[in-house]
Design a protein around this motif. Structure first.
Motif, mmCIF file in Angstrom:
data_model
loop_
_atom_site.group_PDB
_atom_site.id
_atom_site.type_symbol
_atom_site.label_atom_id
_atom_site.label_comp_id
_atom_site.label_asym_id
_atom_site.label_seq_id
_atom_site.Cartn_x
_atom_site.Cartn_y
_atom_site.Cartn_z
ATOM 1 N N SER A 17 0.846 -1.196 0.000
ATOM 2 C CA SER A 17 0.000 0.000 0.000
ATOM 3 C C SER A 17 0.878 1.242 0.000
ATOM 4 O O SER A 17 1.923 1.277 0.648
ATOM 5 C CB SER A 17 -0.886 0.030 1.241
ATOM 6 N N VAL A 18 0.438 2.248 -0.716
ATOM 7 C CA VAL A 18 1.077 3.558 -0.691
ATOM 8 C C VAL A 18 0.262 4.409 0.270
ATOM 9 O O VAL A 18 -0.950 4.537 0.123
ATOM 10 C CB VAL A 18 1.108 4.197 -2.100
ATOM 11 N N THR A 19 0.932 4.971 1.263
ATOM 12 C CA THR A 19 0.208 5.760 2.261
ATOM 13 C C THR A 19 0.052 7.209 1.817
ATOM 14 O O THR A 19 0.801 7.696 0.966
ATOM 15 C CB THR A 19 0.938 5.732 3.623
ATOM 16 N N HIS A 20 -0.912 7.845 2.423
ATOM 17 C CA HIS A 20 -1.123 9.268 2.161
ATOM 18 C C HIS A 20 0.121 10.059 2.553
ATOM 19 O O HIS A 20 0.506 11.004 1.865
ATOM 20 C CB HIS A 20 -2.348 9.745 2.952
ATOM 21 N N GLU A 21 0.776 9.662 3.644
ATOM 22 C CA GLU A 21 1.984 10.350 4.107
ATOM 23 C C GLU A 21 3.121 10.226 3.085
ATOM 24 O O GLU A 21 3.846 11.204 2.845
ATOM 25 C CB GLU A 21 2.435 9.790 5.461
ATOM 26 N N GLU A 22 3.278 9.041 2.502
ATOM 27 C CA GLU A 22 4.316 8.858 1.471
ATOM 28 C C GLU A 22 4.053 9.777 0.279
ATOM 29 O O GLU A 22 4.971 10.440 -0.215
ATOM 30 C CB GLU A 22 4.337 7.405 0.978
ATOM 31 N N ALA A 23 2.810 9.792 -0.163
ATOM 32 C CA ALA A 23 2.455 10.650 -1.291
ATOM 33 C C ALA A 23 2.640 12.117 -0.932
ATOM 34 O O ALA A 23 3.133 12.910 -1.742
ATOM 35 C CB ALA A 23 1.019 10.381 -1.735
ATOM 36 N N CYS A 24 2.289 12.476 0.280
ATOM 37 C CA CYS A 24 2.436 13.853 0.752
ATOM 38 C C CYS A 24 3.905 14.284 0.734
ATOM 39 O O CYS A 24 4.232 15.394 0.302
ATOM 40 C CB CYS A 24 1.849 13.988 2.152
ATOM 41 N N ASP A 25 4.790 13.392 1.171
ATOM 42 C CA ASP A 25 6.224 13.707 1.165
ATOM 43 C C ASP A 25 6.730 13.989 -0.251
ATOM 44 O O ASP A 25 7.465 14.964 -0.478
ATOM 45 C CB ASP A 25 7.033 12.553 1.772
ATOM 46 N N VAL A 26 6.344 13.152 -1.195
ATOM 47 C CA VAL A 26 6.785 13.352 -2.586
ATOM 48 C C VAL A 26 6.175 14.630 -3.151
ATOM 49 O O VAL A 26 6.850 15.396 -3.846
ATOM 50 C CB VAL A 26 6.450 12.126 -3.469
ATOM 51 N N MET A 27 4.916 14.877 -2.831
ATOM 52 C CA MET A 27 4.261 16.093 -3.320
ATOM 53 C C MET A 27 4.955 17.339 -2.774
ATOM 54 O O MET A 27 5.181 18.301 -3.523
ATOM 55 C CB MET A 27 2.775 16.100 -2.924
ATOM 56 N N GLU A 28 5.308 17.336 -1.509
ATOM 57 C CA GLU A 28 6.000 18.488 -0.924
ATOM 58 C C GLU A 28 7.349 18.707 -1.611
ATOM 59 O O GLU A 28 7.720 19.850 -1.901
ATOM 60 C CB GLU A 28 6.176 18.302 0.578
ATOM 61 N N ASP A 29 8.074 17.624 -1.866
ATOM 62 C CA ASP A 29 9.350 17.748 -2.582
ATOM 63 C C ASP A 29 9.141 18.310 -3.978
ATOM 64 O O ASP A 29 9.905 19.168 -4.431
ATOM 65 C CB ASP A 29 10.057 16.389 -2.664
ATOM 66 N N ALA A 30 8.111 17.846 -4.654
ATOM 67 C CA ALA A 30 7.857 18.305 -6.022
ATOM 68 C C ALA A 30 7.465 19.781 -6.051
ATOM 69 O O ALA A 30 7.886 20.521 -6.944
ATOM 70 C CB ALA A 30 6.761 17.450 -6.668
ATOM 71 N N ARG A 31 6.692 20.207 -5.072
ATOM 72 C CA ARG A 31 6.262 21.612 -5.028
ATOM 73 C C ARG A 31 7.436 22.572 -4.861
ATOM 74 O O ARG A 31 7.410 23.681 -5.380
ATOM 75 C CB ARG A 31 5.265 21.811 -3.896
ATOM 76 N N SER A 32 8.455 22.161 -4.138
ATOM 77 C CA SER A 32 9.589 23.053 -3.882
ATOM 78 C C SER A 32 10.789 22.775 -4.799
ATOM 79 O O SER A 32 11.787 23.483 -4.728
ATOM 80 C CB SER A 32 10.020 22.931 -2.417
ATOM 81 N N PHE A 33 10.665 21.789 -5.657
ATOM 82 C CA PHE A 33 11.813 21.331 -6.427
ATOM 83 C C PHE A 33 12.369 22.400 -7.375
ATOM 84 O O PHE A 33 13.577 22.605 -7.439
ATOM 85 C CB PHE A 33 11.450 20.069 -7.218
#
Length: 140
Positions: free
Chosen positions: A98-114
């Motif tokens: 399973s992919v957790t919401h927290e895992e997705a959130c971490d990647v999304m935060e990295d992508a937003r600031s990348f």
């Protein structure tokens, strides 16, 4: 018809908000590709430390940043990209986990600031089309 790396992030944002397992997986994948395509705009300027060694282009791009001598910002970008690549691979191929919401959130935060972090690299050029950091930002 051409597209821009920011469109991958926009798609990821939409999928992330939907929140189902497949949407979280797709959000991670699209977020990674937004980072990958942004990094390609700058990454080719860094020497290829693995020239002549067989590896995929995605890994090669990560290594260009990670091995950027004297450019700590580029090294940090490389590790963020590599981490997102690992998450994308897991989201796309490890269907039993399973992919957790927290895992997705971490990647999304990295992508937003990348893009802003990428603009801090020493070989960044304003002509790259990557959004520069806003004045007064405290990006590390």
């Amino acid at each position: 018809m051409s597209t821009h790396f920011t469109e991958f992030l926009s798609a990821a944002e939409f999928m992330f908000l939907c929140g189902t397992q497949i949407d979280l997986r797709n959000a991670i994948s699209r977020a990674y590709y937004s980072m990958y395509h942004a990094a390609r705009l700058v990454g080719e300027r860094y020497p290829d430390p693995n020239h002549g060694i067989g590896m995929g282009e995605h890994e090669r791009l990560c290594k260009r940043f990670i091995h950027a001598k004297g450019d700590r910002k580029a090294v940090a970008v490389g590790y963020v990209l590599q981490s997102a690549k690992t998450a994308r691979r897991r989201a796309d191929y490890d269907l039993g986990a399973s992919v957790t919401h927290e895992e997705a959130c971490d990647v999304m935060e990295d992508a937003r600031s990348f893009a802003s972090k990428l603009a801090l690299c020493s070989l960044y050029d304003d002509e790259d089309g990557v959004v520069a950091p806003t004045p007064g930002s405290t990006l590390s």
